[in-house]
Design an enzyme around this catalytic site. Structure first.
Site, PDB file in Angstrom:
ATOM      1  N   ASP A   1      31.615  54.702  14.619  1.00 51.56           N
ATOM      2  CA  ASP A   1      30.432  55.232  15.296  1.00 51.56           C
ATOM      3  C   ASP A   1      29.454  55.705  14.238  1.00 51.56           C
ATOM      4  OD1 ASP A   1      31.470  54.806  17.852  1.00 51.56           O
ATOM      5  OD2 ASP A   1      32.355  56.798  17.972  1.00 51.56           O
TER       6      ASP A   1
ATOM      7  N   ASP B   1      29.063  50.645  22.269  1.00 58.91           N
ATOM      8  CA  ASP B   1      28.979  51.705  23.284  1.00 58.91           C
ATOM      9  C   ASP B   1      27.687  51.575  24.097  1.00 58.91           C
ATOM     10  OD1 ASP B   1      31.359  52.733  22.264  1.00 58.91           O
ATOM     11  OD2 ASP B   1      30.333  54.195  20.987  1.00 58.91           O
TER      12      ASP B   1
END
Length: 164
Positions: free
Chosen positions: A124, A140
């Site tokens: 991330d 995501d």
């Protein structure tokens, strides 16, 4: 479903996975363990690993994630049989986004099983500074956009009427 449609769907999913993996590779290779403010006070790139699901829940439950991924991809694939870009573009693209996002994060999870890759979980890197929200990645975003598009078409489109 025609072969031409199937190839189009595979191409879209592959493109989404490619953008996800290339963006993760580029950010993690160039930022290493630093943070980069893209727009001060708004958005920054951070190098983070998430061994859990969204917001870090179920940390380290890799086998559970593999099972849920397999089931999810099966369900998305089954739902795609109702897909049609001309008649149900939101529904179809929503499912394709969800499939691409699921596979993008699955790749990170799978590769993190091998210490030689250096991955420690799902990569991330996008963080908003203007409000407290978990860091995320392109996969995501695909998942979230796909859910919204799918829900929109099920609620307001003809797909939802076929199921009732």
């Amino acid at each position: 479903m025609k072969l031409k449609e199937i190839l189009l769907y595979i191409g879209i999913v592959f493109g989404l996975i490619l953008v996800d993996q290339v963006s993760k590779f580029f950010v993690f290779k160039n930022l290493e363990l630093r943070s980069y403010e893209c727009i001060p006070g708004f958005i920054r790139f951070d190098v983070l690993y998430n061994k859990g699901a969204m917001f870090g829940i179920f940390q380290g439950k890799t086998v559970l994630f593999f099972i849920v991924t397999a089931i999810g991809l099966g369900v998305f694939g089954y739902m795609l049989k109702y897909g049609n870009m001309k008649e149900h573009p939101f529904y179809t693209m929503g499912l394709l986004f969800m499939i691409g996002g699921t596979i993008g994060n699955f790749i990170d999870r799978f590769l993190s099983l091998f210490p030689s890759t250096g991955l420690q979980g799902v990569r991330d890197f996008i963080t908003f500074d203007f409000f407290n929200f978990a860091s995320f990645n392109f996969a995501d975003m695909c998942m979230c956009c796909g859910i919204v598009m799918l829900a929109f078409d099920i609620i307001f489109g003809d797909i939802g009427k076929q199921w009732t």
